[in-house]
Scaffold this motif. Structure first.
Motif, PDB file in Angstrom:
ATOM      1  N   LYS A 358     -12.323   2.597   4.865  1.00 35.98           N
ATOM      2  CA  LYS A 358     -12.006   1.305   5.494  1.00 35.98           C
ATOM      3  C   LYS A 358     -11.361   0.419   4.424  1.00 35.98           C
ATOM      4  O   LYS A 358     -12.003   0.059   3.439  1.00 35.98           O
ATOM      5  CB  LYS A 358     -13.258   0.649   6.054  1.00 35.98           C
ATOM      6  N   VAL A 359     -10.098   0.095   4.644  1.00 34.39           N
ATOM      7  CA  VAL A 359      -9.351  -0.749   3.702  1.00 34.39           C
ATOM      8  C   VAL A 359      -8.622  -1.815   4.514  1.00 34.39           C
ATOM      9  O   VAL A 359      -7.694  -1.497   5.260  1.00 34.39           O
ATOM     10  CB  VAL A 359      -8.338   0.076   2.868  1.00 34.39           C
ATOM     11  N   ASN A 360      -9.030  -3.060   4.375  1.00 39.14           N
ATOM     12  CA  ASN A 360      -8.455  -4.130   5.202  1.00 39.14           C
ATOM     13  C   ASN A 360      -7.163  -4.695   4.636  1.00 39.14           C
ATOM     14  O   ASN A 360      -6.281  -5.099   5.388  1.00 39.14           O
ATOM     15  CB  ASN A 360      -9.473  -5.266   5.373  1.00 39.14           C
ATOM     16  N   GLU A 361      -7.035  -4.734   3.323  1.00 41.76           N
ATOM     17  CA  GLU A 361      -5.848  -5.320   2.706  1.00 41.76           C
ATOM     18  C   GLU A 361      -4.674  -4.346   2.800  1.00 41.76           C
ATOM     19  O   GLU A 361      -4.756  -3.205   2.339  1.00 41.76           O
ATOM     20  CB  GLU A 361      -6.132  -5.665   1.243  1.00 41.76           C
ATOM     21  N   ASP A 362      -3.558  -4.783   3.402  1.00 38.55           N
ATOM     22  CA  ASP A 362      -2.420  -3.896   3.666  1.00 38.55           C
ATOM     23  C   ASP A 362      -1.865  -3.270   2.389  1.00 38.55           C
ATOM     24  O   ASP A 362      -1.532  -2.085   2.356  1.00 38.55           O
ATOM     25  CB  ASP A 362      -1.303  -4.675   4.383  1.00 38.55           C
ATOM     26  N   ARG A 363      -1.758  -4.052   1.329  1.00 40.04           N
ATOM     27  CA  ARG A 363      -1.182  -3.523   0.087  1.00 40.04           C
ATOM     28  C   ARG A 363      -2.070  -2.440  -0.512  1.00 40.04           C
ATOM     29  O   ARG A 363      -1.571  -1.435  -1.031  1.00 40.04           O
ATOM     30  CB  ARG A 363      -0.989  -4.658  -0.919  1.00 40.04           C
ATOM     31  N   ARG A 364      -3.382  -2.638  -0.435  1.00 39.91           N
ATOM     32  CA  ARG A 364      -4.297  -1.623  -0.950  1.00 39.91           C
ATOM     33  C   ARG A 364      -4.225  -0.351  -0.100  1.00 39.91           C
ATOM     34  O   ARG A 364      -4.331   0.762  -0.621  1.00 39.91           O
ATOM     35  CB  ARG A 364      -5.736  -2.152  -0.972  1.00 39.91           C
ATOM     36  N   ALA A 365      -4.063  -0.511   1.204  1.00 37.05           N
ATOM     37  CA  ALA A 365      -3.976   0.651   2.094  1.00 37.05           C
ATOM     38  C   ALA A 365      -2.785   1.525   1.716  1.00 37.05           C
ATOM     39  O   ALA A 365      -2.889   2.755   1.679  1.00 37.05           O
ATOM     40  CB  ALA A 365      -3.873   0.200   3.546  1.00 37.05           C
ATOM     41  N   ARG A 366      -1.648   0.912   1.432  1.00 39.55           N
ATOM     42  CA  ARG A 366      -0.462   1.686   1.030  1.00 39.55           C
ATOM     43  C   ARG A 366      -0.708   2.415  -0.291  1.00 39.55           C
ATOM     44  O   ARG A 366      -0.273   3.548  -0.483  1.00 39.55           O
ATOM     45  CB  ARG A 366       0.749   0.765   0.923  1.00 39.55           C
ATOM     46  N   MET A 367      -1.418   1.761  -1.206  1.00 37.92           N
ATOM     47  CA  MET A 367      -1.714   2.367  -2.498  1.00 37.92           C
ATOM     48  C   MET A 367      -2.625   3.583  -2.329  1.00 37.92           C
ATOM     49  O   MET A 367      -2.423   4.625  -2.950  1.00 37.92           O
ATOM     50  CB  MET A 367      -2.379   1.337  -3.409  1.00 37.92           C
ATOM     51  N   VAL A 368      -3.640   3.458  -1.472  1.00 35.89           N
ATOM     52  CA  VAL A 368      -4.598   4.538  -1.267  1.00 35.89           C
ATOM     53  C   VAL A 368      -3.909   5.766  -0.684  1.00 35.89           C
ATOM     54  O   VAL A 368      -4.230   6.907  -1.041  1.00 35.89           O
ATOM     55  CB  VAL A 368      -5.742   4.064  -0.343  1.00 35.89           C
ATOM     56  N   GLU A 369      -2.954   5.570   0.211  1.00 37.77           N
ATOM     57  CA  GLU A 369      -2.231   6.696   0.788  1.00 37.77           C
ATOM     58  C   GLU A 369      -1.512   7.490  -0.292  1.00 37.77           C
ATOM     59  O   GLU A 369      -1.411   8.712  -0.214  1.00 37.77           O
ATOM     60  CB  GLU A 369      -1.244   6.195   1.845  1.00 37.77           C
ATOM     61  N   GLU A 370      -1.024   6.798  -1.317  1.00 35.20           N
ATOM     62  CA  GLU A 370      -0.348   7.484  -2.424  1.00 35.20           C
ATOM     63  C   GLU A 370      -1.320   8.330  -3.239  1.00 35.20           C
ATOM     64  O   GLU A 370      -0.919   9.255  -3.929  1.00 35.20           O
ATOM     65  CB  GLU A 370       0.344   6.452  -3.325  1.00 35.20           C
ATOM     66  N   ILE A 376      -6.875   6.038   6.683  1.00 34.75           N
ATOM     67  CA  ILE A 376      -7.259   4.676   6.352  1.00 34.75           C
ATOM     68  C   ILE A 376      -7.443   3.906   7.651  1.00 34.75           C
ATOM     69  O   ILE A 376      -6.599   3.977   8.552  1.00 34.75           O
ATOM     70  CB  ILE A 376      -6.170   3.975   5.503  1.00 34.75           C
ATOM     71  N   VAL A 377      -8.546   3.178   7.768  1.00 33.06           N
ATOM     72  CA  VAL A 377      -8.767   2.338   8.951  1.00 33.06           C
ATOM     73  C   VAL A 377      -8.916   0.890   8.497  1.00 33.06           C
ATOM     74  O   VAL A 377      -9.328   0.614   7.378  1.00 33.06           O
ATOM     75  CB  VAL A 377     -10.012   2.783   9.752  1.00 33.06           C
ATOM     76  N   SER A 378      -8.565  -0.025   9.385  1.00 34.76           N
ATOM     77  CA  SER A 378      -8.606  -1.451   9.064  1.00 34.76           C
ATOM     78  C   SER A 378      -9.159  -2.219  10.255  1.00 34.76           C
ATOM     79  O   SER A 378      -8.594  -2.160  11.350  1.00 34.76           O
ATOM     80  CB  SER A 378      -7.209  -1.969   8.709  1.00 34.76           C
ATOM     81  N   VAL A 379     -10.254  -2.934  10.036  1.00 41.03           N
ATOM     82  CA  VAL A 379     -10.826  -3.765  11.097  1.00 41.03           C
ATOM     83  C   VAL A 379      -9.856  -4.874  11.472  1.00 41.03           C
ATOM     84  O   VAL A 379      -9.666  -5.202  12.642  1.00 41.03           O
ATOM     85  CB  VAL A 379     -12.176  -4.360  10.643  1.00 41.03           C
ATOM     86  N   LYS A 380      -9.213  -5.430  10.464  1.00 38.82           N
ATOM     87  CA  LYS A 380      -8.255  -6.514  10.691  1.00 38.82           C
ATOM     88  C   LYS A 380      -7.103  -6.057  11.578  1.00 38.82           C
ATOM     89  O   LYS A 380      -6.751  -6.728  12.560  1.00 38.82           O
ATOM     90  CB  LYS A 380      -7.710  -6.991   9.334  1.00 38.82           C
ATOM     91  N   THR A 381      -6.536  -4.899  11.272  1.00 37.43           N
ATOM     92  CA  THR A 381      -5.396  -4.391  12.049  1.00 37.43           C
ATOM     93  C   THR A 381      -5.824  -4.018  13.467  1.00 37.43           C
ATOM     94  O   THR A 381      -5.097  -4.292  14.431  1.00 37.43           O
ATOM     95  CB  THR A 381      -4.786  -3.168  11.342  1.00 37.43           C
TER      96      THR A 381
END
Length: 484
Positions: A358-370, A376-381
Motif C-alpha cells: 500500500k503506497v499512497n504517494e504517487d511519486r513513491r508508487a512509481r519508484m517502487v515499481e522500478e 501497488i495499491v492506493s487508498v487515495k486513488t
C-alpha cells in the motif's frame, strides 16, 4: 491568510491576495458543476486537483490554514477555512448552490454530519467517506436519513482489489466492470516467456481464448495496439476478459503461479481487517502482524479464523520466526509508505512469490515499481476513482449514456470507463465497424444481460448495454466524445 478565532472564520488578505482570490472566483463562474470538498487531506487534495483540471467549480473547506494556502497556490480553486460541519462555514462556501458536497475528512462522524447539514442547506447531492466497519455495515439505513447520494469505503475498495490480486497472482493490477463479470488486468511480459516476441494477432490464434489486449506500456510509451504489435520482455499488457477466460488464459500460458494458500499481512488496520475476512472466507491461511496490543485483541474477536501476532512487522527476526520464507503472499499495509516499501523489498529478498504494497504517494508508487514490486495499491486513488465516477455520471445525467465505473490506469495516462446506455442514439444499432472512433480510443467490452461480448466489427451497441471504453483522452463524459 485564513485563521479561526473563537469559532468565527476570519479571512485577511493583502490587496494583492484579494485580487487573486476574486480572479479565481471570476475564472470559475463559467464552470458547469459547483463541487464543495470538505477535508484537505490526501484524498481531498487529489480530488480538488483532478476536478479543477476538468474545469469544475471547486471550493475546498478545511480548518488547517497551511493546507489551504498550499492548495490555493497550486490549484485553480477557492478555499474556505473552518469546520465543514459548521453551517456558517458551509454558507460561506455557498453550499446552497452546490451541485455536490464531498466530505472526506479523517472522521466518519464529521463526514456524515457535514453531508446532512449540506443537504439541509441546499446541496443537491452529497458523498461521505465512511471507513468504520460498524457504520458501513448499516450504511443502507443511514443513507436515507442522512440523505446521502453515495457512501465510499476506501479501505474496503482496496481490500477487494488486493483480494483479486491474490486470486490472480500473475497480475499486477485488476479492475472490474459489468458488476464483476469482466476484468481488466495488468500483466508483465516476462523474458523468455511464451508471450515474448509474439504478435497480438498470433496470440489470439494461439490461445483461442476470448480476450483483448487494450493497452500496452513499454517504458514511458503507452499505446492502444493493433494486431501487428509485437510483444517484448518488460511490456506491461492491460488485458480485458471474463474471469473464466482469464483463468483459461493463465493455464494455457503455462506460467501461472501456484494457488496462494499462506498470506502474511503487515498492519491490522481497516484494510487489513477487510482483507483478512475475505481471504479467510476463500480458505487461505491468514496471519496478521500488528504492533498495537489493543487492536490485536479486537482482531482476535473479529477474525477467529486468522492468526493475530502482536509485534513490529519491521522486526527482521519476527518475520523470520513467523515464516516469511514459507509465505505464498506478503501484503504490506502499515500506515507509512516508507515502511511498506522496505517490508516489500525484504519480502522480495526472501523470494516471496506475490507481494502487494500500500503506497499512497504517487511519486513513491512509481519508484517502487522500478524496484520490481509490481502490485501497488492506493487508498487515495481508489477513493478518488470511485468519487470521480459519480461526478462524471452526474455531469452527463441528461446524456444517452451514464458513466457507471471509472479507473485511472498507467499513471493516469489511460482511463477505463463503463457506460450504461440509457436510450437510443445515433450510435446504437450500428455495427462497430461503421462507427468512426478517434485515435487512441477502443470499445473493449459490451455487457448485455448476463452475457459478456468482446466485440467484433459486426457487433452493435444496444439500449441497456454496459459498454467499456479504453481511452488516452481526458475528461470523456459520453461515448460520443470518442467518436469523430
Amino acid at each position: 491568510m485564513y485563521f479561526q478565532y473563537k469559532g468565527a472564520i476570519i479571512a485577511l488578505f493583502t490587496a494583492r491576495e484579494m485580487c487573486s482570490r476574486q480572479e479565481k472566483w471570476d475564472n470559475i463562474e463559467g464552470k458547469e458543476m459547483k463541487i464543495i470538498i470538505i477535508g484537505d487531506g490526501k484524498v481531498g487534495y487529489k480530488l480538488a486537483r483532478q476536478l479543477s483540471t476538468e474545469k469544475y467549480d471547486v471550493v475546498l473547506i478545511d480548518s488547517d490554514e497551511k493546507k489551504l494556502r498550499f492548495a490555493t497556490d497550486h490549484l485553480d480553486i477557492a478555499c474556505v477555512a473552518g469546520n465543514g460541519a459548521d453551517a456558517e462555514v458551509l454558507k460561506q462556501a455557498d453550499i446552497a448552490h452546490a451541485d455536490l458536497a464531498i466530505a472526506c475528512t479523517s472522521e466518519d462522524e464529521c463526514n456524515m454530519l457535514s453531508c446532512l447539514i449540506a443537504r439541509k442547506l441546499g446541496a443537491r447531492h452529497t458523498i461521505a467517506r465512511v471507513r468504520n466497519p460498524i457504520y458501513y455495515r448499516q450504511i443502507g439505513l443511514l443513507k436515507e436519513d442522512l440523505h446521502l447520494s453515495m457512501a465510499v469505503n476506501p479501505e474496503l475498495i482496496v481490500a477487494d482489489e488486493i483480494s483479486r490480486l491474490l486470486i490472480f497472482p500473475d497480475a499486477s493490477q485488476i479492475e472490474t466492470f459489468v458488476k464483476g463479470r469482466m476484468e481488466l488486468l495488468e500483466l508483465p511480459v516476462s523474458a523468455n516467456g511464451v508471450l515474448e516476441g509474439m504478435r497480438l494477432s498470433d496470440m489470439y490464434r494461439k490461445f483461442q481464448i476470448r480476450l483483448l489486449v487494450c493497452a500496452v506500456e513499454r517504458g514511458e510509451d503507452v499505446r492502444i495496439p493493433d494486431g501487428e504489435y509485437v510483444l517484448k520482455a518488460g511490456d506491461r499488457l492491460h488485458i480485458a476478459a471474463s474471469h473464466k477466460d482469464l483463468e483459461r488464459f493463465f493455464k494455457a500460458n503455462g506460467k501461472r503461479r501456484e494457488k496462494i494458500k499462506k498470506v502474511i499481512i503487515c498492519g491490522g488496520g481497516r484494510v487489513g481487517y477487510y482483507l483478512a475476512a475475505q481471504l479467510s472466507t476463500l480458505g487461505m491461511q491468514v496471519k496478521i502482524i500488528e504492533e498495537n496490543a489493543r487492536r490485536c485483541e479486537e482482531l482476535c474477536e473479529l477474525l477467529p479464523k486468522a492468526t493475530i501476532i502482536n509485534g513490529d512487522a519491521t522486526d527482521h527476526d519476527l518475520l523470520v520466526e513467523e515464516g516469511v520464507e514459507e509465505a505464498d503472499a506478503f501484503v504490506a499495509l502499515t500506515g507509512m509508505d516508507e515502511e511498506n516499501i522496505i517490508l516489500s523489498l525484504y519480502a522480495k529478498s526472501q523470494n516471496v512469490d506475490k507481494i502487494v504494497a500500500k503506497v499512497n504517494e504517487d511519486r513513491r508508487a512509481r519508484m517502487v515499481e522500478e524496484f520490481g514490486i509490481d502490485s501497488i495499491v492506493s487508498v487515495k486513488t481508489a477513493t478518488a476513482d470511485a468519487i470521480m465516477s459519480y461526478v462524471r455520471a452526474r455531469k452527463n445525467s441528461q446524456a444517452s449514456a451514464n458513466i457507471e465505473t471509472m479507473y485511472q490506469l498507467v499513471d493516469d495516462k489511460v482511463e477505463a470507463l463503463e457506460f450504461i446506455i440509457k436510450s437510443a442514439t445515433e450510435y446504437t444499432g450500428i455495427p462497430l465497424k461503421d462507427l468512426a472512433l478517434k485515435p487512441n480510443n477502443l470499445i473493449v467490452c459490451i455487457g448485455r444481460k448476463r452475457q459478456i461480448i468482446l466485440p467484433s466489427g459486426e457487433d452493435c451497441i444496444e439500449v441497456g448495454d454496459s459498454v467499456v471504453v479504453i481511452t488516452m483522452e481526458k475528461h470523456i463524459e459520453d461515448i460520443r466524445d470518442i467518436m469523430i
